[in-house]
Design a protein around this motif. Structure first.
Motif: not given
Length: 312
Positions: A222-226
């Motif tokens: 989820x963080x890497x998609x930011x």
């Protein structure tokens, strides 16, 4: 008969108290020593992790540089460069005719130095700031993002560090430059010639240690998609309270999100310029014929002529 003297009970009590005090002092000294040793170990581990993250992120940027600055005799490297500059490449995507609308997009992929190739668009995702993430040709399960459960996504065989890379060509309002700053000398400016300018790019290499956190794979993903910067400018498809499709915008960057999850991470940002180097090729000395001067192979290929100057 000789009598044995005995120690008064009050003196025995004082001796016991003194011994207990010494034991307490020794225990406190040992606890302080253990605490200091633990703190030193944590500091050492933190410093080692920081160096590892920095070196890994820097290696990914160096690899991108090597993709462009190749040895012409290396056919495999030449192929990788051709891919990078093609319309389906990490740089060519922003350079080809009509690609002006791609400014601000971020091409995201997981850095896998153990693979035989550096980049493939079908293993990348393009994050579009206009409202959603758009997948170009991605067909793999990772969709360009590093997955903790995939051993091939780790940067080394030790499976301790991962690096996610994002390449973008900043929009004109994000770059302060002088007029014609990125136009090489001796070049005409045309919209159809991608070599008529020296485009600038921004590279984000984020290395992180998933094994040093309790965050789940989905939390990390989820963080890497930011986005890597200007989080509020990047949107994604969502639902409002009535269940209608709306565009929502991020409130955190990738690095901020990883920090909030307790994931050790470091992002290295580099601004680079893709230079179009002009290398003159002397085909024939002025005023001399071909009898004593044979036209070079490079000129024959460039002008489509034979060694004597005859058009092919």
């Amino acid at each position: 008969m000789k009598k044995l003297s005995s120690v008064p009970s009050s003196q025995q009590g004082v001796a016991l108290i003194v011994v207990l005090l010494f034991l307490i002092l020794i225990t406190l000294a040992g606890a302080i020593a253990v605490r200091n040793s633990t703190t030193d170990l944590r500091l050492t581990t933190s410093e080692q992790a920081d160096v590892l993250l920095l070196n890994t992120a820097d290696n990914s940027n160096k690899s991108i540089e090597q993709v462009i600055n190749i040895d012409k005799n290396d056919k495999q490297a030449a192929l990788q460069k051709s891919i990078a500059l093609s319309s389906a490449g990490m740089f060519g995507y922003f350079m080809n005719v009509g690609a002006e609308e791609n400014r601000g997009d971020q091409i995201v992929f997981c850095y896998r130095p153990r693979d035989a190739y550096f980049f493939r668009m079908n293993e990348a995702t393009v994050i579009d700031p206009s409202g959603s993430s758009k997948l170009v040709t991605g067909s793999t399960s990772s969709k360009g993002f590093c997955r903790v459960s995939n051993a091939a996504d780790f940067s080394s065989a030790r499976n301790n560090v991962m690096t996610q890379v994002a390449v973008t060509r900043p929009s004109s309002d994000m770059v302060a430059s002088e007029p014609f700053e990125y136009v090489p000398t001796q070049r005409s400016i045309t919209t159809s010639n991608v070599n008529s300018s020296s485009p600038n790019f921004r590279l984000f290499s984020t290395s992180f240690l998933p094994g040093m956190t309790t965050a789940s794979e989905e939390d990390i993903l989820d963080c890497l998609k930011k986005p890597n910067q200007n989080a509020a400018d990047y949107g994604y498809a969502g639902k409002d309270k009535d269940g209608k499709d709306v565009t929502k915008y991020y409130d955190q960057t990738l690095t901020q999100c990883l920090a909030s999850k307790g994931v050790p991470a470091k992002t290295l940002v580099e601004d680079v310029k893709l230079e179009n180097l002009l290398k003159p090729e002397k085909c024939l000395d002025y005023g001399k014929g071909t009898a004593s001067n044979t036209i070079s192979a490079e000129c024959q290929k460039l002008l489509n002529i034979s060694a004597s100057g005859t058009p092919k």
